[in-house]
Design a protein around this motif. Structure first.
Motif, PDB file in Angstrom:
ATOM      1  N   HIS A 108       7.433   6.163   8.792  1.00 53.16           N
ATOM      2  CA  HIS A 108       7.645   7.287   7.884  1.00 53.16           C
ATOM      3  C   HIS A 108       8.959   7.115   7.131  1.00 53.16           C
ATOM      4  O   HIS A 108       9.994   6.803   7.735  1.00 53.16           O
ATOM      5  N   VAL A 109       8.902   7.310   5.813  1.00 55.57           N
ATOM      6  CA  VAL A 109      10.114   7.291   4.985  1.00 55.57           C
ATOM      7  C   VAL A 109      10.082   8.510   4.066  1.00 55.57           C
ATOM      8  O   VAL A 109       9.106   8.742   3.368  1.00 55.57           O
ATOM      9  N   ALA A 110      11.137   9.297   4.084  1.00 56.62           N
ATOM     10  CA  ALA A 110      11.215  10.477   3.219  1.00 56.62           C
ATOM     11  C   ALA A 110      11.720  10.047   1.852  1.00 56.62           C
ATOM     12  O   ALA A 110      12.868  10.308   1.469  1.00 56.62           O
ATOM     13  N   ALA A 111      10.869   9.350   1.116  1.00 54.13           N
ATOM     14  CA  ALA A 111      11.250   8.819  -0.195  1.00 54.13           C
ATOM     15  C   ALA A 111      10.008   8.687  -1.053  1.00 54.13           C
ATOM     16  O   ALA A 111       8.878   8.649  -0.552  1.00 54.13           O
ATOM     17  N   THR A 112      10.210   8.632  -2.365  1.00 54.57           N
ATOM     18  CA  THR A 112       9.104   8.412  -3.288  1.00 54.57           C
ATOM     19  C   THR A 112       8.667   6.952  -3.210  1.00 54.57           C
ATOM     20  O   THR A 112       9.495   6.037  -3.297  1.00 54.57           O
ATOM     21  N   LEU A 113       7.379   6.741  -3.013  1.00 54.66           N
ATOM     22  CA  LEU A 113       6.841   5.389  -2.885  1.00 54.66           C
ATOM     23  C   LEU A 113       6.361   4.897  -4.246  1.00 54.66           C
ATOM     24  O   LEU A 113       5.463   5.491  -4.844  1.00 54.66           O
ATOM     25  N   VAL A 114       6.975   3.820  -4.724  1.00 53.05           N
ATOM     26  CA  VAL A 114       6.653   3.261  -6.039  1.00 53.05           C
ATOM     27  C   VAL A 114       6.371   1.778  -5.888  1.00 53.05           C
ATOM     28  O   VAL A 114       7.164   1.043  -5.290  1.00 53.05           O
ATOM     29  N   ALA A 115       5.238   1.331  -6.427  1.00 59.75           N
ATOM     30  CA  ALA A 115       4.865  -0.078  -6.337  1.00 59.75           C
ATOM     31  C   ALA A 115       5.932  -0.956  -6.966  1.00 59.75           C
ATOM     32  O   ALA A 115       6.489  -0.634  -8.021  1.00 59.75           O
TER      33      ALA A 115
ATOM     34  N   ALA B 162       8.883  -1.456  -6.051  1.00 56.18           N
ATOM     35  CA  ALA B 162      10.252  -1.004  -5.800  1.00 56.18           C
ATOM     36  C   ALA B 162      10.724  -1.477  -4.424  1.00 56.18           C
ATOM     37  O   ALA B 162       9.926  -1.782  -3.538  1.00 56.18           O
ATOM     38  N   GLU B 163      12.043  -1.538  -4.257  1.00 55.45           N
ATOM     39  CA  GLU B 163      12.622  -1.858  -2.956  1.00 55.45           C
ATOM     40  C   GLU B 163      13.333  -0.617  -2.417  1.00 55.45           C
ATOM     41  O   GLU B 163      13.867   0.182  -3.188  1.00 55.45           O
TER      42      GLU B 163
ATOM     43  N   ASP C 132       1.678  -0.229   1.206  1.00 57.50           N
ATOM     44  CA  ASP C 132       1.879  -1.506   1.878  1.00 57.50           C
ATOM     45  C   ASP C 132       3.251  -2.025   1.473  1.00 57.50           C
ATOM     46  O   ASP C 132       3.666  -1.893   0.318  1.00 57.50           O
ATOM     47  N   ALA C 133       3.968  -2.603   2.429  1.00 58.29           N
ATOM     48  CA  ALA C 133       5.304  -3.109   2.134  1.00 58.29           C
ATOM     49  C   ALA C 133       5.572  -4.380   2.918  1.00 58.29           C
ATOM     50  O   ALA C 133       4.901  -4.671   3.918  1.00 58.29           O
ATOM     51  N   GLU C 134       6.571  -5.120   2.446  1.00 58.99           N
ATOM     52  CA  GLU C 134       6.967  -6.375   3.094  1.00 58.99           C
ATOM     53  C   GLU C 134       8.475  -6.361   3.293  1.00 58.99           C
ATOM     54  O   GLU C 134       9.232  -5.951   2.405  1.00 58.99           O
TER      55      GLU C 134
ATOM     56  N   VAL D  81      12.886  -3.223   2.398  1.00 57.99           N
ATOM     57  CA  VAL D  81      11.500  -3.619   2.183  1.00 57.99           C
ATOM     58  C   VAL D  81      11.152  -3.534   0.702  1.00 57.99           C
ATOM     59  O   VAL D  81      11.805  -2.819  -0.067  1.00 57.99           O
ATOM     60  N   ARG D  82      10.116  -4.270   0.322  1.00 58.66           N
ATOM     61  CA  ARG D  82       9.574  -4.188  -1.034  1.00 58.66           C
ATOM     62  C   ARG D  82       8.151  -3.641  -0.945  1.00 58.66           C
ATOM     63  O   ARG D  82       7.336  -4.122  -0.166  1.00 58.66           O
ATOM     64  N   ILE D  83       7.866  -2.605  -1.746  1.00 59.02           N
ATOM     65  CA  ILE D  83       6.536  -1.993  -1.755  1.00 59.02           C
ATOM     66  C   ILE D  83       5.605  -2.830  -2.617  1.00 59.02           C
ATOM     67  O   ILE D  83       5.936  -3.171  -3.755  1.00 59.02           O
ATOM     68  N   THR D  84       4.444  -3.147  -2.080  1.00 60.38           N
ATOM     69  CA  THR D  84       3.485  -3.982  -2.818  1.00 60.38           C
ATOM     70  C   THR D  84       2.322  -3.186  -3.395  1.00 60.38           C
ATOM     71  O   THR D  84       1.723  -3.594  -4.386  1.00 60.38           O
ATOM     72  N   ALA D  85       1.981  -2.054  -2.766  1.00 66.20           N
ATOM     73  CA  ALA D  85       0.882  -1.232  -3.276  1.00 66.20           C
ATOM     74  C   ALA D  85       1.004   0.173  -2.723  1.00 66.20           C
ATOM     75  O   ALA D  85       1.434   0.376  -1.584  1.00 66.20           O
ATOM     76  N   VAL D  86       0.629   1.167  -3.545  1.00 68.29           N
ATOM     77  CA  VAL D  86       0.691   2.574  -3.145  1.00 68.29           C
ATOM     78  C   VAL D  86      -0.698   3.179  -3.234  1.00 68.29           C
ATOM     79  O   VAL D  86      -1.427   2.954  -4.212  1.00 68.29           O
ATOM     80  N   THR D  87      -1.085   3.930  -2.217  1.00 67.90           N
ATOM     81  CA  THR D  87      -2.404   4.563  -2.182  1.00 67.90           C
ATOM     82  C   THR D  87      -2.284   5.999  -1.683  1.00 67.90           C
ATOM     83  O   THR D  87      -1.251   6.401  -1.149  1.00 67.90           O
ATOM     84  N   GLU D  88      -3.355   6.757  -1.869  1.00 71.42           N
ATOM     85  CA  GLU D  88      -3.427   8.085  -1.287  1.00 71.42           C
ATOM     86  C   GLU D  88      -3.769   7.939   0.189  1.00 71.42           C
ATOM     87  O   GLU D  88      -4.599   7.125   0.568  1.00 71.42           O
TER      88      GLU D  88
END
Length: 242
Positions: free
Chosen positions: A7-14, A16-17, A51-53, A64-71
């Motif tokens: 869990h991360v209390a942040a906006t998830l953007v493809a 982005a790091e 998904d993140a790496e 981490v770097r976000i690779t894809a964002v989904t509902e």
């Protein structure tokens, strides 16, 4: 891409790091011993997943770097607000953890006549933060992407006065089964008393607030077991366990 759910209390953007919170960083780098290139599944607690790496692991932080964002998924169509009398020790943690796993939408810890826990000031704030962390951890485990809110503790009278759910139930030994015949139920208020039970006055107040009795059989259940059984019944009749 899979991996542990964090869990991360942040906006998830493809693309982005972001830096994981301190607790999550310690868990990923210390307990899980993950390194650069490892996959993670992030969720923001508001219904979004990613998904993140891992791109960097330091002594105190993981980036981490976000690779894809989904509902996100795994959310019940039934929104249950649980009013749970505060109990001592691990019993309250157990109730919150299992209620979260069973899809509860919100939880309010309650002060009741027979309850033997009274929290004030800093102690109440610390306990509230702890209970919210228990809910977050349960979401990480069970696959929910929306974290239920654990509201600040309040008196039973104050909680009852704010209820407007379509179906309102109080755990009480009674032969009342009218709740089973309810239709078009999307929002439920569920009241669970303390180890010593709700007082006759509290039961009367709940009934005056349009709460019907929900009976869980001939055996007396502990205060942390009762919400598990009740939520299972509600999810079966009106939610996504049927």
């Amino acid at each position: 891409m899979a991996g542990p759910r964090i869990h991360v209390a942040a906006t998830l953007v493809a693309a982005a790091e972001l830096t994981l919170p301190e607790g999550a960083s310690r868990h990923v780098a210390g307990a899980l011993r993950l390194r650069e290139g490892a996959a993670l599944r992030l969720f923001d607690g508001e219904g979004h997943e990613a998904d993140a790496e891992i791109v960097a692991v330091g002594r105190r932080e993981v980036r981490v770097r976000i690779t894809a964002v989904t509902e996100g998924g795994a959310e019940s169509p039934l929104a249950v607000h649980l009013g749970q009398a505060i109990s001592k020790g691990d019993r309250m943690d157990y109730a919150i953890q299992k209620a979260t796993e069973l899809g509860v939408a919100a939880i309010t810890p309650l002060y009741t006549e027979h309850g033997d826990v009274r929290l004030k000031g800093e102690r109440e704030a610390k306990k509230l933060a702890h209970w919210q962390a228990v809910a977050v951890s349960a979401c990480e485990q069970c696959g929910r992407s929306r974290v239920p809110t654990v509201h600040p503790p309040q008196t039973l009278d104050a909680w009852l006065a704010r209820r407007d759910e379509t179906l309102r139930l109080v755990l009480h030994p009674s032969t009342d089964t009218t709740w089973r015949h309810a239709s078009d139920v999307a929002r439920v208020a569920l009241l669970v008393g303390p180890e010593g039970g709700l007082s006759p006055n509290e039961i009367d107040t709940a009934r005056a607030a349009d709460f019907a009795a929900l009976t869980l059989g001939p055996r007396i259940l502990r205060t942390e077991t009762a919400p598990v059984v009740a939520l299972t019944l509600l999810q079966y009749h009106f939610g996504d366990l049927g």
